[in-house]
Enzyme design. Structure first.
Site, short mmCIF file in Angstrom:
data_model
loop_
_atom_site.label_atom_id
_atom_site.label_comp_id
_atom_site.label_asym_id
_atom_site.label_seq_id
_atom_site.Cartn_x
_atom_site.Cartn_y
_atom_site.Cartn_z
N GLU A 146 -4.32 1.76 -1.93
CA GLU A 146 -5.50 1.22 -1.24
C GLU A 146 -6.74 1.22 -2.13
O GLU A 146 -7.81 1.66 -1.72
CB GLU A 146 -5.76 2.00 0.06
CG GLU A 146 -4.56 1.97 0.99
CD GLU A 146 -4.76 2.72 2.30
OE1 GLU A 146 -5.82 3.35 2.48
OE2 GLU A 146 -3.86 2.66 3.15
N ASN A 187 0.19 0.24 -4.18
CA ASN A 187 0.46 0.08 -2.74
C ASN A 187 -0.84 -0.26 -2.02
O ASN A 187 -1.89 0.31 -2.32
CB ASN A 187 1.02 1.42 -2.20
CG ASN A 187 1.68 1.32 -0.85
OD1 ASN A 187 2.55 0.47 -0.63
ND2 ASN A 187 1.30 2.19 0.07
N HIS A 223 1.15 -2.95 7.84
CA HIS A 223 0.75 -2.46 9.17
C HIS A 223 0.25 -3.69 9.92
O HIS A 223 -0.88 -4.16 9.71
CB HIS A 223 -0.36 -1.41 9.06
CG HIS A 223 0.10 -0.13 8.44
ND1 HIS A 223 1.00 0.71 9.07
CD2 HIS A 223 -0.19 0.46 7.26
CE1 HIS A 223 1.21 1.78 8.30
NE2 HIS A 223 0.52 1.64 7.19
N GLU A 250 5.26 0.32 4.63
CA GLU A 250 4.77 1.08 5.79
C GLU A 250 4.82 0.22 7.05
O GLU A 250 3.91 0.25 7.88
CB GLU A 250 3.33 1.58 5.54
CG GLU A 250 3.17 2.36 4.24
CD GLU A 250 1.80 2.98 4.03
OE1 GLU A 250 1.00 3.04 4.99
OE2 GLU A 250 1.53 3.42 2.89
N ASP A 252 4.92 -1.50 10.42
CA ASP A 252 4.92 -1.32 11.87
C ASP A 252 4.20 -2.52 12.48
O ASP A 252 3.47 -3.23 11.78
CB ASP A 252 4.32 0.02 12.33
CG ASP A 252 2.96 0.34 11.76
OD1 ASP A 252 2.25 -0.58 11.28
OD2 ASP A 252 2.58 1.53 11.78
#
Ligand SMILES: *[C@@H]1O[C@H](CO)[C@@H](O)[C@H](O)[C@H]1NC(C)=O
Ligand SMILES: *[C@@H]1O[C@H](CO)[C@@H](O)[C@H](O)[C@H]1NC(C)=O
Length: 330
Positions: A146, A187, A223, A250, A252
């Protein structure tokens, strides 16, 4: 009495549950993974799902982060990360390491550093110690996490403020030295749609490669929000066109409350869309969902009003979303 009647009843159903990881491997990928940590794998309901054939890789959700692993300078604590790695390997699963340099869950003592030489040494020692401890046992690391704002500028952090872009080089070189065989990733989130952020990340990867910085992969956190997943199939090939491997790290897909049958159906379609995007990109190596069941997701506390983003519900029952992933791998 003849027993042949029993033999004739041995039928392999066309849809066998509990095998998502085997199914994605049959598509040429390396793993379907989940975020996990001792708090979740020690839950008697979660544990059997974690060790089932649905998951072949685990990412430590929190136990690998700086505030946990080096709470004071030179004072390391690998209690929980050791437990996660041991749980994974003793159950035949591989581990993605997460994460080495991140502006969050970063102890105050690091944020208080005011000179670049000290910070460089601190980064190098942190990475040498953490990556070195698991050398040969963690197959990939999120080295930097990030580091961009959505507008494509570098995020303000102690790392960028003191070292500029060079903190990325320092981190990757330290990770390569600590484990030459681990795959080293950058990432980030919001790489699922076009815009200045993904452009900036791709441009940085080009500069890193031109400087000989050892980078192997790009993790797109993914996400996502229900009904807003259409960008993945367009952007993942752009990340892959860098020549690096890519992964959804990650994943979702959160639902705005209240959860309805219709929304769960939409979630099935959305997971299918995203999973197929990875399947169709040759150097997409795997997918990690950010938790096993809805009862342990970070979404509820982080995005108020949103919930139920994963493949298993709060009772560890497979959701329609699971079927969406299963169909993408079948
Ligand atoms: C190390 O971490 C574990 C797990 O969070 C914790 O229980 C333990 O107290 C820590 N050890 C020290 C010396 O702080
Ligand atoms: C980019 O976004 C960051 C974070 O929101 C902000 O601080 C910065 O001013 C923005 N820069 C530009 C050039 O818009």
């Amino acid at each position: 009495m003849k027993l042949s009647v029993f033999a004739s009843l041995v039928v392999v159903p066309s849809s066998v549950f509990g095998l998502l990881d085997q199914k994605i491997k049959a598509k040429g990928k390396v793993y379907l993974g989940s975020a996990l940590d001792p708090n979740t794998f020690n839950d008697g309901a979660v544990r059997p799902v974690a060790i089932s054939g649905d998951f072949g890789a685990f990412t430590p959700e929190n136990s690998g982060k700086w505030d946990t692993t080096e709470p004071a300078r030179g004072v390391f604590n690998f209690t929980n990360l050791d437990a996660l790695v041991n749980f994974a390997t003793s159950n035949g699963k591989i581990v993605r390491g997460h994460t080495l340099v991140w502006h969050q869950q970063l102890p105050a003592w690091v944020q208080a550093i005011r000179d670049s030489n000290t910070l460089t040494q601190v980064i190098q020692n942190h990475i040498a110690t953490e990556v070195g401890r698991y050398r040969g046992r963690i197959f990939a690391w999120d080295v930097v996490n990030e580091i961009f704002n959505d507008n494509g500028t570098f995020r303000t952090s102690v790392f960028f403020n003191l070292l500029g872009e060079n903190f990325v080089d320092i981190a990757f070189r330290a990770a390569r030295a600590a484990d030459p065989n681990a795959k080293l990733y950058i990432n980030d989130f919001n790489l699922d749609g076009p815009g200045p952020k993904i452009d900036a990340l791709i441009a940085l990867v080009g500069r890193l490669k031109s400087r000989g910085v050892p980078i192997d992969g790009i993790g797109s956190q993914s996400h996502l929000i229900l009904g807003q997943v259409g960008g993945v199939a367009g952007q993942l090939p752009r990340l892959a066109a860098t020549g690096l491997q890519v992964a959804l790290t990650e994943l979702d897909i959160r639902i705005q409350s209240p959860v309805t049958t219709q929304k769960l159906q939409q979630q099935q379609n959305d997971f299918n869309t995203v999973a197929r995007a990875c399947i169709s990109v040759p150097n997409c190596v795997g997918i990690t969902v950010w938790g096993i069941s809805d009862k342990n997701s970070f979404v509820d506390s982080t995005f108020p009003g949103f919930t139920a983003p994963l493949l298993f519900d709060r009772n560890l029952q497979r959701k329609p979303a699971y079927n969406g992933v299963d169909a993408a791998f079948s």
